[in-house]
Design a protein around this motif. Structure first.
Motif, mmCIF file in Angstrom:
data_model
loop_
_atom_site.group_PDB
_atom_site.id
_atom_site.type_symbol
_atom_site.label_atom_id
_atom_site.label_comp_id
_atom_site.label_asym_id
_atom_site.label_seq_id
_atom_site.Cartn_x
_atom_site.Cartn_y
_atom_site.Cartn_z
ATOM 1 N N SER A 1 33.272 17.130 -30.294
ATOM 2 C CA SER A 1 34.029 16.113 -29.581
ATOM 3 C C SER A 1 33.345 15.810 -28.256
ATOM 4 O O SER A 1 32.379 16.476 -27.870
ATOM 5 C CB SER A 1 35.469 16.582 -29.339
ATOM 6 O OG SER A 1 35.484 17.799 -28.635
ATOM 7 N N PRO B 1 37.671 22.937 -27.487
ATOM 8 C CA PRO B 1 37.096 21.720 -28.051
ATOM 9 C C PRO B 1 35.898 22.023 -28.949
ATOM 10 O O PRO B 1 35.152 22.977 -28.719
ATOM 11 C CB PRO B 1 36.656 20.922 -26.816
ATOM 12 C CG PRO B 1 37.448 21.487 -25.682
ATOM 13 C CD PRO B 1 37.639 22.940 -26.015
ATOM 14 N N ARG C 1 39.872 13.682 -24.401
ATOM 15 C CA ARG C 1 38.987 14.191 -25.446
ATOM 16 C C ARG C 1 39.040 13.288 -26.666
ATOM 17 O O ARG C 1 40.118 12.793 -27.037
ATOM 18 C CB ARG C 1 39.414 15.603 -25.855
ATOM 19 C CG ARG C 1 38.464 16.327 -26.794
ATOM 20 C CD ARG C 1 39.160 17.483 -27.494
ATOM 21 N NE ARG C 1 40.159 16.992 -28.429
ATOM 22 C CZ ARG C 1 39.911 16.726 -29.712
ATOM 23 N NH1 ARG C 1 38.704 16.915 -30.221
ATOM 24 N NH2 ARG C 1 40.866 16.267 -30.489
ATOM 25 N N THR D 1 41.654 14.382 -17.870
ATOM 26 C CA THR D 1 40.847 15.056 -18.891
ATOM 27 C C THR D 1 41.223 14.415 -20.221
ATOM 28 O O THR D 1 42.386 14.441 -20.619
ATOM 29 C CB THR D 1 41.109 16.574 -18.936
ATOM 30 O OG1 THR D 1 42.513 16.814 -19.048
ATOM 31 C CG2 THR D 1 40.568 17.269 -17.698
ATOM 32 N N PHE E 1 43.363 21.871 -22.282
ATOM 33 C CA PHE E 1 43.725 21.225 -23.548
ATOM 34 C C PHE E 1 44.651 22.073 -24.404
ATOM 35 O O PHE E 1 45.401 21.548 -25.223
ATOM 36 C CB PHE E 1 42.463 20.902 -24.361
ATOM 37 C CG PHE E 1 41.680 19.738 -23.831
ATOM 38 C CD1 PHE E 1 42.215 18.473 -23.791
ATOM 39 C CD2 PHE E 1 40.395 19.912 -23.360
ATOM 40 C CE1 PHE E 1 41.500 17.397 -23.291
ATOM 41 C CE2 PHE E 1 39.656 18.852 -22.864
ATOM 42 C CZ PHE E 1 40.218 17.578 -22.826
ATOM 43 N N VAL F 1 34.375 15.095 -24.186
ATOM 44 C CA VAL F 1 35.436 15.226 -23.191
ATOM 45 C C VAL F 1 35.011 14.502 -21.917
ATOM 46 O O VAL F 1 33.870 14.647 -21.451
ATOM 47 C CB VAL F 1 35.724 16.707 -22.881
ATOM 48 C CG1 VAL F 1 36.651 16.846 -21.678
ATOM 49 C CG2 VAL F 1 36.333 17.390 -24.101
#
Length: 351
Positions: free
Chosen positions: A26, A23, A42, A40, A19, A28
């Motif tokens: 959140s 993160p 998010r 992927t 990313f 994912v």
């Protein structure tokens, strides 16, 4: 080279490098096909009344995507639980043909499984493996990826940090200055994009004004994009029209051809891509905000071609904030949202 992630702990350790930031609060989704990472995605944990819309926003691009497994990873905190969003996704994902084998929770540098079909994942908290020991992370580091602590830090990187320089650039352009000499203009782009001996903000204002004005023209922007993302916009069709630019910029920093070059050349191109990324960010920090959209799109092209989805998304969002009707920004945003790639890139496999 394709590396392998061994288990869910290593997958969690790899995600910040996928990313571009760590993160937090959140959920994912990691989607797999034949044990290869395909998606992927998010989402920030929404307010309770927005859970349904958020879940559908994540699932909608996944219809008819070839995936035979997925993991849901919720990043929790004292004030934020991923469970309402995760519960809704567990209903919607199978409807889209995406089976979910693992539901995981991450918090304070540890992870645990809350649901696991393999039967081998711990339900008690485990430390996240050291990223430095993972081969896929080493590959990302070679590409110049260093995750920011928060997504907001990426956003701030692309804003004006040098208002005095930005004002001087704007005044110089407003005075009517234009560089029409292709040799001089190509040399100016090389100084801004490749020559890291001097910070961008300390380059002569005339150089910065020349490149900032020139990149606003579609032909110049697309010449540069054809160099930054040659698998999407073949450079032979563009750079041949501007041989001076081709000569000073050298080989593309991003290309599917990297699989066919030796290790030394691959390393040189990775170093060049990292340099250009940094120089584009510096340029954005000292360019007038109203003239930053073409520069943002160059950054999107470089990052999109190299798999840097987080920075590409942040840059295209910034471009659309400034120019909501920009057609190229809209096209790039559409492609990024659906996980499309402009080049062939080997993703890690999951063991």
């Amino acid at each position: 080279m394709t590396s392998t992630l061994h288990g869910v702990g290593e997958t969690i350790a790899y995600l910040p490098y996928s990313f571009g930031f760590v993160p937090a609060e959140s959920v994912v989704l990691v989607g797999l096909h034949s044990k290869r990472v395909q998606v992927t995605a998010r989402l920030d944990i929404p307010d309770p009344e927005d859970v349904e819309d958020a879940a559908r926003q994540l699932v909608e691009p996944l219809w008819q995507r070839p995936m035979d497994d997925s993991m849901l990873i919720g990043y929790s905190s004292d004030d934020c639980s991923p469970q309402p969003l995760t519960d809704r996704l567990l209903v919607l994902l199978p409807q889209a043909g995406v089976p979910v084998s693992h539901v995981l929770e991450v918090r304070d540098g540890r992870w645990r499984a809350t649901a696991c079909s393999c039967g081998g994942c711990s339900r008690s908290w485990q430390p996240i493996p050291e990223a430095s020991e993972l081969a896929p992370v080493a590959e990302q580091v070679m590409r110049g990826v260093a995750p920011a602590s928060r997504r907001a830090d990426l956003v701030r990187q692309l804003q004006v940090h040098r208002p005095v320089v930005a004002g001087a650039i704007a005044s110089t352009i407003a005075s009517g200055r234009r560089c029409n000499d292709p040799v001089e203009l190509a040399a100016a782009f090389a100084r801004v994009l490749l020559d890291d001996r001097q910070p961008v903000a300390r380059l002569p204002i005339t150089v910065l004004a020349d490149v900032t004005a020139a990149v606003a023209t579609i032909d110049v922007r697309d010449h540069l994009l054809s160099w930054l993302m040659p698998d999407f916009m073949p450079p032979s069709e563009w750079l041949a029209q501007w041989p001076q630019l081709r000569e000073v910029l050298g080989p593309p920093p991003r290309s599917g051809d990297l699989a066919r070059v030796d290790d030394d050349e691959a390393t040189r191109r990775a170093d060049r891509a990292a340099c250009i990324r940094g120089r584009l960010i510096e340029w954005l920090q000292c360019a007038p905000a109203g003239r930053s959209v073409p520069i943002l799109l160059l950054l999107v092209g470089l990052e999109w071609a190299g798999g840097g989805g987080a920075l590409a998304n942040v840059a295209v969002e910034r471009a659309l904030e400034i120019e909501p009707d920009n057609r190229l920004a809209g096209l790039m945003s559409h492609a990024l949202a659906r996980g499309l790639r402009p080049t062939v890139r080997e993703e890690p496999r999951s063991a």
